[in-house]
Scaffold this active site. Structure first.
Site, short mmCIF file in Angstrom:
data_model
loop_
_atom_site.label_atom_id
_atom_site.label_comp_id
_atom_site.label_asym_id
_atom_site.label_seq_id
_atom_site.Cartn_x
_atom_site.Cartn_y
_atom_site.Cartn_z
N ILE A 277 0.83 -1.21 0.00
CA ILE A 277 0.00 0.00 0.00
C ILE A 277 0.87 1.26 0.00
O ILE A 277 0.64 2.18 -0.79
CB ILE A 277 -0.99 -0.02 1.19
N ASP B 252 11.05 2.43 6.55
CA ASP B 252 10.68 1.01 6.60
C ASP B 252 11.94 0.28 7.06
O ASP B 252 13.03 0.56 6.56
CB ASP B 252 10.26 0.54 5.20
N GLU C 6 -12.98 -0.74 17.32
CA GLU C 6 -13.94 -0.59 16.22
C GLU C 6 -15.16 -1.46 16.51
O GLU C 6 -15.02 -2.57 17.00
CB GLU C 6 -13.30 -1.03 14.90
N HIS D 74 -13.53 2.27 8.60
CA HIS D 74 -12.69 1.18 8.08
C HIS D 74 -13.15 0.77 6.66
O HIS D 74 -13.44 -0.38 6.40
CB HIS D 74 -12.74 -0.04 9.02
#
Ligand code: NAD
Length: 329
Positions: A157, A176, A266, A285
């Site tokens: 992504i 990263d 959530e 989401h």
């Protein structure tokens, strides 16, 4: 006859009625769909899991207890790529494949990420809400073009977000621990440490997985490194951001705004202070939810399940230790 529990709400509400559902039906698999419209709890799964040979999960908690109780389970197919809700060790112990659906959602999540960046930077959702209330405010945002974008997590992504950013002439910083240097060279990405990324970026977007080492990666200290005008975008997992610290930073205008698709809990609690903040965009989401993504991921899931039930190894198994174990069996 093999039986599968489709717990993933998006699989039940969309994929079941399209090609993925047909593949499973043609393979003679019975699918029980989640009628609740939201994720199962651990207690609910513990009561029913022993009937099933496979389960299709969204964020449902596949804890060691649930997996142990699922004595017939051959496969846990995750509808998505983040598998932090599945205990891989327990699955491997019990010879249960855990599969994900890479390649299906990265375009969708990258599109959504840019949608959130624009909505926040250009006050689109805020302006829309105001006009519906009969107001006509003069909202002054910032440009996205030529801004500095900091990408945390250079995976599927993160890379797709960066590819989009080139169209807006953005300067990209990335962090990263295992970066793809060839990709960075190709797209002119400057690899930096977290501290530099946070200090230098106008917009910070998180695309790392949730693990013990990344929980609350964005916290009071890391937020304090960001610029007062900076925007934070999170379409990864809620647990990467310490929500209390973020709320404080937004209230005190230590950063200018945030767009959140994922939350520590959530659905978002109805009394969350986030709901009262104007400089925040909240979405339920939905970053990976597109018909394109759901058909692609649904087909992968249906194919993985039919392969596992036929005694073969499905694609995109994430508990690699099981594959090693099987080779030595
Ligand atoms: P990926 O596995 O392809 O990439 C993750 C990258 O993060 C890897 O390159 C890894 O090296 C890196 N990483 C690991 N630890 C890190 C750290 N401490 N700091 C910075 N980077 C780190 O994953 P992906 O498919 O790109 O998914 C990224 C995230 O998006 C995951 O958290 C996933 O759960 C989430 N996601 C959310 C939605 C949604 O609907 N909101 C949909 C799909 C995926």
């Amino acid at each position: 006859m093999k039986k599968v529990l489709a717990a993933s709400v998006s699989f039940c509400s969309f994929s079941m009625n399209h090609e993925p559902g047909v593949i499973l039906k043609n393979a003679g698999v019975t699918v029980d769909v989640n009628q609740k419209g939201k994720a199962f709890t651990e207690a609910e799964l513990l009561e029913i899991i022993d009937q099933y040979d496979g389960i299709i999960v969204g964020t449902d908690p596949m804890t060691p207890y649930v997996i142990k109780q699922g004595k017939k389970l051959k496969i846990i197919a995750k509808n998505g790529v983040g598998f932090d809700n599945i205990n891989l060790e327990a699955a491997t112990d019990q010879n249960v494949f855990v599969t994900i659906t890479p390649g299906a959602v990265e375009q969708t999540v990258a599109d959504t990420t840019f949608g959130l960046i624009f909505s926040l930077a250009r006050n689109i959702t805020r302006g829309e809400a105001a006009i519906r209330k009969g107001e006509w405010p003069r909202l002054i945002g910032i440009n996205v073009s030529y801004k500095k974008l900091g990408v945390i997590g250079l995976g599927r992504i993160g890379k797709n977000v960066i590819m989009r950013s080139t169209g807006f002439n953005m300067k990209v910083y990335a962090y990263d621990p295992q970066p793809d240097k060839a990709f960075c060279e190709k797209y002119g990405v400057e690899l930096v440490d977290m501290e530099t990324l946070l200090q230098a970026s106008d917009i910070v977007s998180i695309h790392a997985p949730l693990m013990d080492s990344t929980r609350h990666l964005i916290n009071e200290h890391t937020l304090s490194l960001m610029q007062p005008g900076a925007l934070l975008i999170n379409t990864s997992r809620g647990g990467l951001v310490d929500e209390k610290a973020l709320i404080k930073a937004l209230r005190e205008k230590n950063i200018a705004g945030a767009a959140l698709d994922v939350f520590e809990k959530e659905p978002l609690e109805k009394d969350s202070p986030l709901l009262e903040l104007e400089n925040v965009i909240l979405t339920p989401h939905l970053a990976g939810m597109s018909s394109d993504a759901l058909i692609a991921s649904g087909k992968m899931i249906a194919e993985s399940i039919t392969l596992a039930f036929a005694g073969q190894t499905p694609q995109h198994v994430v508990n690699k230790d099981l594959l090693i174990k099987m080779e030595n069996m």
